[in-house]
Design a protein around this motif. Structure first.
Motif, PDB file in Angstrom:
ATOM      1  N   SER A 167       0.822  -1.196   0.000  1.00 48.29           N
ATOM      2  CA  SER A 167       0.000   0.000   0.000  1.00 48.29           C
ATOM      3  C   SER A 167       0.867   1.262   0.000  1.00 48.29           C
ATOM      4  N   HIS A 168       1.972   1.243  -0.670  1.00 48.09           N
ATOM      5  CA  HIS A 168       2.855   2.414  -0.634  1.00 48.09           C
ATOM      6  C   HIS A 168       2.542   3.422  -1.725  1.00 48.09           C
ATOM      7  N   LEU A 169       2.690   4.661  -1.392  1.00 46.94           N
ATOM      8  CA  LEU A 169       2.696   5.703  -2.414  1.00 46.94           C
ATOM      9  C   LEU A 169       4.075   6.344  -2.372  1.00 46.94           C
ATOM     10  N   TYR A 170       4.593   6.687  -3.504  1.00 46.36           N
ATOM     11  CA  TYR A 170       5.900   7.311  -3.552  1.00 46.36           C
ATOM     12  C   TYR A 170       5.749   8.766  -3.957  1.00 46.36           C
ATOM     13  N   TYR A 171       6.243   9.653  -3.145  1.00 46.70           N
ATOM     14  CA  TYR A 171       6.186  11.059  -3.502  1.00 46.70           C
ATOM     15  C   TYR A 171       7.586  11.635  -3.527  1.00 46.70           C
ATOM     16  N   TYR A 172       7.712  12.811  -4.029  1.00 46.07           N
ATOM     17  CA  TYR A 172       9.043  13.236  -4.407  1.00 46.07           C
ATOM     18  C   TYR A 172       9.112  14.751  -4.520  1.00 46.07           C
ATOM     19  N   THR A 173      10.344  15.219  -4.472  1.00 49.63           N
ATOM     20  CA  THR A 173      10.574  16.625  -4.806  1.00 49.63           C
ATOM     21  C   THR A 173      11.171  16.661  -6.205  1.00 49.63           C
ATOM     22  N   SER A 174      11.632  17.815  -6.629  1.00 53.45           N
ATOM     23  CA  SER A 174      12.177  17.903  -7.983  1.00 53.45           C
ATOM     24  C   SER A 174      13.438  17.047  -8.091  1.00 53.45           C
ATOM     25  N   PRO A 175      13.578  16.285  -9.172  1.00 53.02           N
ATOM     26  CA  PRO A 175      14.757  15.444  -9.302  1.00 53.02           C
ATOM     27  C   PRO A 175      16.002  16.288  -9.555  1.00 53.02           C
ATOM     28  N   SER A 176      17.134  15.753  -9.170  1.00 49.94           N
ATOM     29  CA  SER A 176      18.367  16.505  -9.344  1.00 49.94           C
ATOM     30  C   SER A 176      19.510  15.520  -9.471  1.00 49.94           C
ATOM     31  N   PRO A 177      20.580  15.877 -10.160  1.00 46.52           N
ATOM     32  CA  PRO A 177      21.684  14.926 -10.281  1.00 46.52           C
ATOM     33  C   PRO A 177      22.282  14.612  -8.918  1.00 46.52           C
TER      34      PRO A 177
ATOM     35  N   PRO B   8      15.769   6.766 -10.834  1.00 47.35           N
ATOM     36  CA  PRO B   8      16.139   8.037 -10.202  1.00 47.35           C
ATOM     37  C   PRO B   8      16.920   7.889  -8.897  1.00 47.35           C
ATOM     38  N   SER B   9      16.847   6.730  -8.255  1.00 45.01           N
ATOM     39  CA  SER B   9      17.564   6.598  -6.985  1.00 45.01           C
ATOM     40  C   SER B   9      19.067   6.461  -7.171  1.00 45.01           C
ATOM     41  N   ASN B  10      19.548   6.192  -8.383  1.00 45.31           N
ATOM     42  CA  ASN B  10      21.001   6.066  -8.547  1.00 45.31           C
ATOM     43  C   ASN B  10      21.514   6.716  -9.837  1.00 45.31           C
ATOM     44  N   GLU B  11      20.927   7.847 -10.149  1.00 48.93           N
ATOM     45  CA  GLU B  11      21.292   8.524 -11.396  1.00 48.93           C
ATOM     46  C   GLU B  11      22.779   8.849 -11.510  1.00 48.93           C
ATOM     47  N   GLY B  12      23.331   9.413 -10.440  1.00 51.66           N
ATOM     48  CA  GLY B  12      24.726   9.866 -10.493  1.00 51.66           C
ATOM     49  C   GLY B  12      25.672   8.724 -10.785  1.00 51.66           C
ATOM     50  N   TYR B  13      25.526   7.639 -10.040  1.00 54.83           N
ATOM     51  CA  TYR B  13      26.340   6.433 -10.211  1.00 54.83           C
ATOM     52  C   TYR B  13      26.151   5.890 -11.629  1.00 54.83           C
ATOM     53  N   ALA B  14      24.891   5.844 -12.072  1.00 59.50           N
ATOM     54  CA  ALA B  14      24.580   5.229 -13.359  1.00 59.50           C
ATOM     55  C   ALA B  14      25.186   6.016 -14.523  1.00 59.50           C
ATOM     56  N   TYR B  15      25.021   7.320 -14.505  1.00 60.80           N
ATOM     57  CA  TYR B  15      25.565   8.096 -15.634  1.00 60.80           C
ATOM     58  C   TYR B  15      27.091   8.039 -15.657  1.00 60.80           C
ATOM     59  N   ALA B  16      27.706   8.060 -14.492  1.00 60.17           N
ATOM     60  CA  ALA B  16      29.178   7.961 -14.450  1.00 60.17           C
ATOM     61  C   ALA B  16      29.625   6.622 -15.041  1.00 60.17           C
ATOM     62  N   LYS B  17      28.924   5.551 -14.696  1.00 61.30           N
ATOM     63  CA  LYS B  17      29.296   4.224 -15.216  1.00 61.30           C
ATOM     64  C   LYS B  17      29.007   4.126 -16.716  1.00 61.30           C
ATOM     65  N   ARG B  18      27.876   4.679 -17.149  1.00 65.89           N
ATOM     66  CA  ARG B  18      27.550   4.597 -18.583  1.00 65.89           C
ATOM     67  C   ARG B  18      28.631   5.266 -19.433  1.00 65.89           C
ATOM     68  N   LEU B  19      29.201   6.333 -18.888  1.00 63.72           N
ATOM     69  CA  LEU B  19      30.233   7.041 -19.653  1.00 63.72           C
ATOM     70  C   LEU B  19      31.458   6.179 -19.908  1.00 63.72           C
ATOM     71  N   ILE B  20      31.684   5.193 -19.046  1.00 63.72           N
ATOM     72  CA  ILE B  20      32.817   4.285 -19.286  1.00 63.72           C
ATOM     73  C   ILE B  20      32.624   3.611 -20.642  1.00 63.72           C
ATOM     74  N   ASP B  21      31.415   3.144 -20.893  1.00 60.29           N
ATOM     75  CA  ASP B  21      31.147   2.454 -22.164  1.00 60.29           C
ATOM     76  C   ASP B  21      31.352   3.404 -23.342  1.00 60.29           C
ATOM     77  N   THR B  22      30.825   4.622 -23.204  1.00 58.32           N
ATOM     78  CA  THR B  22      30.986   5.608 -24.268  1.00 58.32           C
ATOM     79  C   THR B  22      32.474   5.860 -24.526  1.00 58.32           C
ATOM     80  N   MET B  23      33.219   6.035 -23.444  1.00 62.32           N
ATOM     81  CA  MET B  23      34.637   6.360 -23.591  1.00 62.32           C
ATOM     82  C   MET B  23      35.459   5.168 -24.089  1.00 62.32           C
ATOM     83  N   ASN B  24      35.049   3.954 -23.755  1.00 61.84           N
ATOM     84  CA  ASN B  24      35.766   2.781 -24.279  1.00 61.84           C
ATOM     85  C   ASN B  24      35.770   2.805 -25.798  1.00 61.84           C
ATOM     86  N   ARG B  25      34.602   3.112 -26.375  1.00 65.67           N
ATOM     87  CA  ARG B  25      34.515   3.165 -27.840  1.00 65.67           C
ATOM     88  C   ARG B  25      35.299   4.347 -28.390  1.00 65.67           C
ATOM     89  N   ALA B  26      35.215   5.488 -27.680  1.00 63.82           N
ATOM     90  CA  ALA B  26      35.941   6.678 -28.147  1.00 63.82           C
ATOM     91  C   ALA B  26      37.454   6.436 -28.108  1.00 63.82           C
TER      92      ALA B  26
END
Ligand code: NDP
Length: 387
Positions: free
Chosen positions: A138-148, A204-222
């Motif tokens: 019976s949970h509802l999830y509420y939130y403030t504005s998302p931020s990095p 949204p609970s791990n955006e910062g970690y996720a984007y930093a890790k995703r960049l590894i893949d981008t940079m591997n190709r670069a």
């Protein structure tokens, strides 16, 4: 050819598993170096440079990261954004600013006290979660504005950049970096595979970690395209095993459960599991991951990531895992699922088709066996274990 393999994050869960594996399986001419943060802070360029100058690695397995489970992520985010966790039936309104969340209005202050805002309040989202991500409670999830999520993003990005650039400058023959299935798009179809990594925003609970890790893949190709570097990445699912972080608040699922169950057995109290127990996960035993990571370093040569996971039919519910922990701990007290706590993503099934195409016969350690070994290690090393 002699080779020097530098393992960053060598003191952690995966690093120690690779150490155990290579202590028994190193090839002739291989020298393995396992680093911890005591050898240098990889967020700092000069300290990273000094490590590379000192060891002159020919290969690097890059594990070091600022990591944390769902609750660690939420804790920092809640500390910063003060997200309210409301239960169905509580008086609630959507709030958009910190100020309006706290101390404004009697209903809110009551809720604030009731829900203990210094720790866990709820999931953070820029919109209500879809049905798939809403736990069956019976949970509802509420939130403030998302931020990095500044700290997780910056620290991981600094570490990754320092490692990659040093690998380029030192002509490292192979760099293998760790991604994670938890950095995949939040809204996606299952099973996820390596090609879907950048298809949408992460949870949204791990955006910062996720984007930093995703960049590894981008940079591997670069790095491959611009400099011909042989950099790649691996995508493990949830990992567990000896040398894990057994913190109940900041650790991952299995080590957190092991520690909780230990306390419940010691104190004669119920073994209480946060959440409903219904989410599904794939868990890989750290020694299996170690063996496959070393294989990737030696045999897999493509900048495209490869998922290192148990098969899809080896996906288990948190409930099953908790019960396996209780059995391994020989806990015979009451087991309780606290459905007032967040569940996190309902599932994130990963396909290991690519791995199976290359290693069709690889035998993974069973959950029962792996959990038993992790529990035994925790009991034997209780005083020194991270917890
Ligand atoms: P641990 O938390 O067990 O270990 C982290 C390691 O990183 C430690 O050796 C730590 O050193 C080192 N480290 C952290 N910050 C720094 C820094 N600033 N400078 C130098 N070293 C640093 O991590 P895991 O073994 O669990 O994870 C390894 C990798 O696997 C990570 O990249 C993680 O993102 C990824 N991963 C982990 C999963 C899991 O379930 N555990 C799931 C999917 C991916 P020290 O011991 O000195 O602090």
């Amino acid at each position: 050819m002699p080779s020097t393999i530098l393992v960053t994050g060598g003191s952690g869960l995966v690093g120690q598993a690779i150490k155990a594996y290579t202590d028994a399986n190193a090839l002739e001419g291989e020298t393995w170096i396992f680093l911890s943060s005591k050898d240098g802070d990889l967020r700092k360029r000069d300290e990273t440079d000094a490590i590379f100058d000192r060891y002159k690695p020919t290969h690097v397995i890059h594990l070091a990261a600022k990591v944390g489970g769902l609750f660690a992520n939420l804790k920092q985010k809640v500390g910063r954004f003060r997200v309210l966790f409301l239960r169905r039936g509580d008086r609630h309104r959507r709030r958009t600013s910190d100020r309006s969340l706290f101390g404004n209005g009697k209903g809110e202050s009551k809720l604030t006290k009731m829900n203990n805002p210094t720790f866990f309040l709820g999931l953070v989202a820029d919109r209500p979660p879809s049905r798939a991500h809403r736990p069956a409670t019976s949970h509802l999830y509420y939130y403030t504005s998302p931020s990095p999520f500044v700290e997780f993003y910056r620290e991981n990005t600094l570490i990754n950049d320092n490692i990659m650039e040093n690998c380029r400058l030192h002509n490292v023959a192979k760099l293998v970096s760790m991604l994670s299935t938890c950095i995949f798009p939040d809204k996606t179809t299952y099973p996820i595979d390596e090609t879907m990594l950048h298809d949408g925003p992460p949870h949204p609970s791990n955006e910062g970690y996720a984007y930093a890790k995703r960049l590894i893949d981008t940079m591997n190709r670069a790095y491959a395209e611009e400099y011909g570097c042989n950099f790649t990445s691996i995508i493990p699912t949830n990992i567990y095993g000896p040398h894990d972080n057994f913190s109940i608040e900041n650790g991952h699922v299995i080590p957190g459960l092991i520690h909780k169950c230990y306390k419940a057995r010691r104190d004669g109290t119920p073994f209480t599991i946060w959440g409903t127990g219904s989410p599904l996960r794939q868990f890989i035993y750290s020694l299996d991951l170690a063996e496959l990571t070393v294989w990737v370093m030696r045999e897999y040569h493509s900048p495209d990531p490869i998922t290192l996971s148990v098969d899809e039919d080896a996906e288990v519910s948190i409930r099953d895992v908790a019960l396996a922990v209780a059995r391994a701990m020989k806990f015979d007290g009451e087991v309780v699922f606290d459905s007032t706590k967040a569940d996190g993503q309902f599932k994130k099934t990963a396909s290991n088709k690519k791995l199976r195409g290359l290693r069709p016969d690889y035998k993974f350690t069973t959950m029962e066996e792996g959990v038993q070994r992790a529990v035994d290690w925790f009991l034997e090393n209780y005083e020194s274990a991270r917890k």
